[in-house]
Write a protein that holds these residues in place. Sequence first.
Motif, short mmCIF file in Angstrom:
data_model
loop_
_atom_site.label_atom_id
_atom_site.label_comp_id
_atom_site.label_asym_id
_atom_site.label_seq_id
_atom_site.Cartn_x
_atom_site.Cartn_y
_atom_site.Cartn_z
N ASP A 51 -53.13 3.98 20.48
CA ASP A 51 -54.39 3.36 21.17
C ASP A 51 -55.03 2.35 20.59
O ASP A 51 -55.41 1.45 20.96
N ASP A 52 -55.06 2.51 19.33
CA ASP A 52 -55.65 1.55 18.15
C ASP A 52 -54.76 0.12 18.62
O ASP A 52 -55.50 -1.03 18.70
N ILE A 53 -53.48 0.01 18.64
CA ILE A 53 -52.81 -0.89 18.77
C ILE A 53 -52.85 -1.64 20.41
O ILE A 53 -53.13 -2.89 20.67
N LEU A 54 -53.12 -0.64 21.10
CA LEU A 54 -53.03 -0.98 22.73
C LEU A 54 -54.55 -1.65 22.93
O LEU A 54 -54.48 -2.55 23.69
N ASN A 55 -55.54 -1.23 22.22
CA ASN A 55 -56.92 -1.74 22.38
C ASN A 55 -57.22 -2.87 21.47
O ASN A 55 -58.17 -3.38 21.65
N SER A 56 -56.09 -3.37 20.85
CA SER A 56 -56.33 -4.48 19.61
C SER A 56 -55.56 -5.83 20.33
O SER A 56 -54.29 -5.59 20.14
N GLY A 57 -55.95 -6.54 20.90
CA GLY A 57 -55.19 -7.52 21.51
C GLY A 57 -54.50 -8.43 20.55
O GLY A 57 -53.08 -8.90 20.74
N ALA A 58 -55.01 -8.61 19.50
CA ALA A 58 -54.45 -9.46 18.16
C ALA A 58 -53.26 -8.43 17.58
O ALA A 58 -51.92 -8.96 17.46
N ALA A 59 -53.60 -7.05 17.50
CA ALA A 59 -52.28 -6.44 16.84
C ALA A 59 -51.29 -6.32 17.77
O ALA A 59 -50.20 -6.44 17.53
N TYR A 60 -51.58 -5.95 19.02
CA TYR A 60 -50.69 -5.69 20.25
C TYR A 60 -49.83 -7.13 20.43
O TYR A 60 -48.55 -7.08 20.41
N ALA A 61 -50.37 -8.26 20.48
CA ALA A 61 -49.71 -9.37 20.34
C ALA A 61 -48.73 -9.69 19.01
O ALA A 61 -47.51 -9.99 19.13
N ILE A 62 -49.12 -9.19 18.16
CA ILE A 62 -48.17 -9.33 16.81
C ILE A 62 -47.14 -8.39 16.89
O ILE A 62 -46.01 -8.65 16.54
N VAL A 63 -47.19 -7.18 17.48
CA VAL A 63 -45.97 -6.19 17.62
C VAL A 63 -45.02 -6.85 18.71
O VAL A 63 -44.10 -6.56 18.33
N VAL A 64 -45.60 -7.32 19.83
CA VAL A 64 -44.67 -7.87 20.78
C VAL A 64 -43.93 -9.06 20.14
O VAL A 64 -42.84 -9.30 20.40
N ASP A 65 -44.62 -9.84 19.35
CA ASP A 65 -43.90 -11.04 18.56
C ASP A 65 -42.85 -10.63 17.75
O ASP A 65 -41.78 -11.00 17.64
N ARG A 66 -42.96 -9.32 16.94
CA ARG A 66 -42.08 -8.82 16.05
C ARG A 66 -40.94 -8.17 16.70
O ARG A 66 -39.88 -8.16 16.32
N VAL A 67 -41.21 -7.40 18.07
CA VAL A 67 -40.19 -6.79 18.76
C VAL A 67 -39.47 -8.14 19.36
O VAL A 67 -38.04 -7.87 19.10
N MET A 68 -39.94 -9.11 19.72
CA MET A 68 -38.89 -10.13 20.12
C MET A 68 -38.08 -10.80 19.24
O MET A 68 -37.11 -11.31 19.41
N ALA A 69 -38.71 -10.91 17.95
CA ALA A 69 -38.32 -11.67 16.80
C ALA A 69 -37.02 -10.73 16.40
O ALA A 69 -36.06 -11.41 15.83
N ASN A 70 -36.96 -9.53 16.64
CA ASN A 70 -36.22 -8.64 15.95
C ASN A 70 -34.94 -8.27 17.11
O ASN A 70 -34.06 -7.43 16.68
N PHE A 71 -34.98 -8.61 18.22
CA PHE A 71 -34.13 -8.05 19.12
C PHE A 71 -32.89 -8.50 18.71
O PHE A 71 -31.91 -7.42 18.97
N GLY A 72 -32.53 -9.73 18.40
CA GLY A 72 -31.16 -10.03 17.73
C GLY A 72 -30.59 -9.10 16.60
O GLY A 72 -29.44 -8.86 16.74
#
Length: 85
Positions: A51-72
């Motif tokens: 929930d700490d990541i879900l409640n932190s917009g900045a951390a959540y955005a970074i995780v989404v970016d890292r997920v997208m960057a590592n799909f390939g």
Amino acid sequence: MTLAGSADETDARELDTIAWGFLCSPYTGLTYWDWPLERRLDTYLRHEDRDDILNSGAAYAIVVDRVMANFGRARRDGVLTPPSR
């Protein structure tokens, strides 16, 4: 582990680990294929009690970016398989 909520307080390596944990999870499989990425990630984070990541917009955005960057890479490494037709 509980984080105070700021992306600055969350170790970059930890966010990478979370992103890869998601990429290696069942939430990227065919069962959840028709769910939007954010819904799958939210469900994964709740399942992992992050929930700490879900409640932190900045951390959540970074995780989404890292997920997208590592799909390939995840697909090349065999973690993700394309849907069969």
